[in-house]
Design a protein around this motif. Structure first.
Motif, short mmCIF file in Angstrom:
data_model
loop_
_atom_site.label_atom_id
_atom_site.label_comp_id
_atom_site.label_asym_id
_atom_site.label_seq_id
_atom_site.Cartn_x
_atom_site.Cartn_y
_atom_site.Cartn_z
N GLN A 168 12.82 -35.41 -66.11
CA GLN A 168 14.02 -35.21 -65.30
C GLN A 168 14.19 -33.76 -64.88
N LYS A 169 13.31 -32.89 -65.30
CA LYS A 169 13.43 -31.46 -65.01
C LYS A 169 13.38 -31.21 -63.51
N THR A 170 14.30 -30.40 -63.06
CA THR A 170 14.32 -30.03 -61.64
C THR A 170 13.89 -28.58 -61.52
N SER A 171 13.62 -28.15 -60.30
CA SER A 171 13.18 -26.77 -60.13
C SER A 171 14.33 -25.82 -60.47
N GLY A 172 14.01 -24.74 -61.11
CA GLY A 172 15.02 -23.78 -61.51
C GLY A 172 15.50 -23.96 -62.93
N GLN A 173 15.14 -25.06 -63.56
CA GLN A 173 15.55 -25.26 -64.95
C GLN A 173 14.54 -24.59 -65.88
N SER A 174 15.06 -23.98 -66.92
CA SER A 174 14.18 -23.32 -67.89
C SER A 174 13.83 -24.29 -69.00
N GLU A 175 12.96 -23.85 -69.88
CA GLU A 175 12.58 -24.66 -71.04
C GLU A 175 13.78 -24.94 -71.93
N GLY A 176 14.66 -23.95 -72.05
CA GLY A 176 15.88 -24.13 -72.85
C GLY A 176 16.78 -25.21 -72.28
N ASP A 177 16.86 -25.29 -70.95
CA ASP A 177 17.64 -26.35 -70.32
C ASP A 177 17.06 -27.72 -70.62
N SER A 227 5.46 -32.17 -61.49
CA SER A 227 5.27 -31.08 -60.53
C SER A 227 3.94 -30.39 -60.77
N SER A 228 3.46 -29.69 -59.76
CA SER A 228 2.17 -29.02 -59.89
C SER A 228 2.21 -27.92 -60.93
N VAL A 261 11.74 -37.03 -85.64
CA VAL A 261 11.02 -36.07 -84.81
C VAL A 261 10.28 -36.82 -83.70
N CYS A 262 9.69 -37.97 -84.03
CA CYS A 262 9.01 -38.78 -83.02
C CYS A 262 9.99 -39.23 -81.94
N LYS A 263 11.16 -39.67 -82.37
CA LYS A 263 12.18 -40.10 -81.40
C LYS A 263 12.61 -38.93 -80.52
N PHE A 264 12.75 -37.76 -81.13
CA PHE A 264 13.13 -36.60 -80.33
C PHE A 264 12.03 -36.24 -79.35
N CYS A 265 10.76 -36.41 -79.75
CA CYS A 265 9.66 -36.15 -78.82
C CYS A 265 9.77 -37.04 -77.59
N GLY A 266 10.15 -38.30 -77.81
CA GLY A 266 10.35 -39.20 -76.68
C GLY A 266 11.49 -38.72 -75.79
N CYS A 267 12.57 -38.24 -76.40
CA CYS A 267 13.70 -37.71 -75.63
C CYS A 267 13.28 -36.46 -74.86
N TYR A 268 12.46 -35.63 -75.49
CA TYR A 268 11.98 -34.41 -74.83
C TYR A 268 11.11 -34.77 -73.62
N GLU A 269 10.27 -35.80 -73.77
CA GLU A 269 9.44 -36.23 -72.65
C GLU A 269 10.30 -36.75 -71.51
N LYS A 299 17.95 -28.63 -74.19
CA LYS A 299 19.35 -29.05 -74.27
C LYS A 299 19.52 -30.47 -73.75
N MET A 300 18.84 -30.78 -72.65
CA MET A 300 18.92 -32.12 -72.09
C MET A 300 18.32 -33.13 -73.07
N ALA A 301 17.23 -32.76 -73.76
CA ALA A 301 16.61 -33.64 -74.74
C ALA A 301 17.58 -33.91 -75.89
N HIS A 302 18.31 -32.88 -76.32
CA HIS A 302 19.32 -33.08 -77.37
C HIS A 302 20.40 -34.04 -76.90
N GLN A 303 20.82 -33.92 -75.64
CA GLN A 303 21.83 -34.81 -75.09
C GLN A 303 21.32 -36.25 -75.05
#
Length: 176
Positions: free
Chosen positions: A18-27, A72-73, A5-13, A30-34
């Motif tokens: 890397q989040k760009t505008s227009g991406q949702s939390e689900g996106d 981002s703000s 879970v700690c490692k996944f938290c790092g991936c989530y961060e 998914k990127m964190a899982h990748q």
């Protein structure tokens, strides 16, 4: 489990950065899982545990500490709103226990002269360690003197006046 879970938290961060505008939390998830799969070559199957823990006080403090200043703000606003809700109301993390609130400025200044209980425990632990260290140093010193005395006694040629005085002194210390 906690380690994954700690490692996944790092991936989530990393995914959050890397989040760009227009991406949702689900996106982002998914990127964190990748990212997790690319880094560890296994599928993260503790998503339900992470969902439970991501709003826990421990994980929130880890997440906010790791975010850098290039966000981002809207992310800053969301983070400050979350922290504000925690501090202003007795928000519950698991329904039963209120989240721990930070000490206010006035309370920190007023209580500045008092030592917290944790420091007292640390001081007593330090005293215990120091007494053990003193005993250890005394034993090492005694062993050093015994080795010197042994070498003086084992010497075949006659001892000088200084060596005889040292030998006599060491014998009286060891016996006395």
């Amino acid at each position: 489990m906690n380690d994954l879970v700690c490692k996944f938290c790092g991936c989530y961060e990393a995914a959050t950065r890397q989040k760009t505008s227009g991406q949702s939390e689900g996106d982002v998830v998914k990127m964190a899982h990748q990212i997790f799969y690319n880094d560890h070559k296994i599928k993260f199957n503790l998503h339900h545990a992470w969902e439970e823990l991501k709003n826990d006080q421990k994980w929130i403090s880890v997440a906010t500490a790791k975010l850098d200043g290039r966000q981002s703000s809207s992310a800053k606003k969301r983070r400050f709103e979350d922290v504000g809700q925690e501090a202003s109301s007795q928000a519950t993390t698991n329904g039963d226990h209120p989240a721990k609130r930070h000490v206010g400025v006035k309370a920190a200044k007023e209580g500045g002269g008092k030592r917290p209980m944790g420091d007292q425990l640390s001081a007593s632990e330090f005293q215990g360690m120091w007494s053990l260290k003193e005993k250890d140093l005394a034993a090492k010193e005694r062993l050093k003197k015994m080795g010197l005395l042994e070498s003086l006694i084992a010497k075949k040629e006659p001892l000088s006046q200084f060596e005889e005085a040292l030998r006599d002194k060491l014998i009286t210390e060891m016996l006395g």
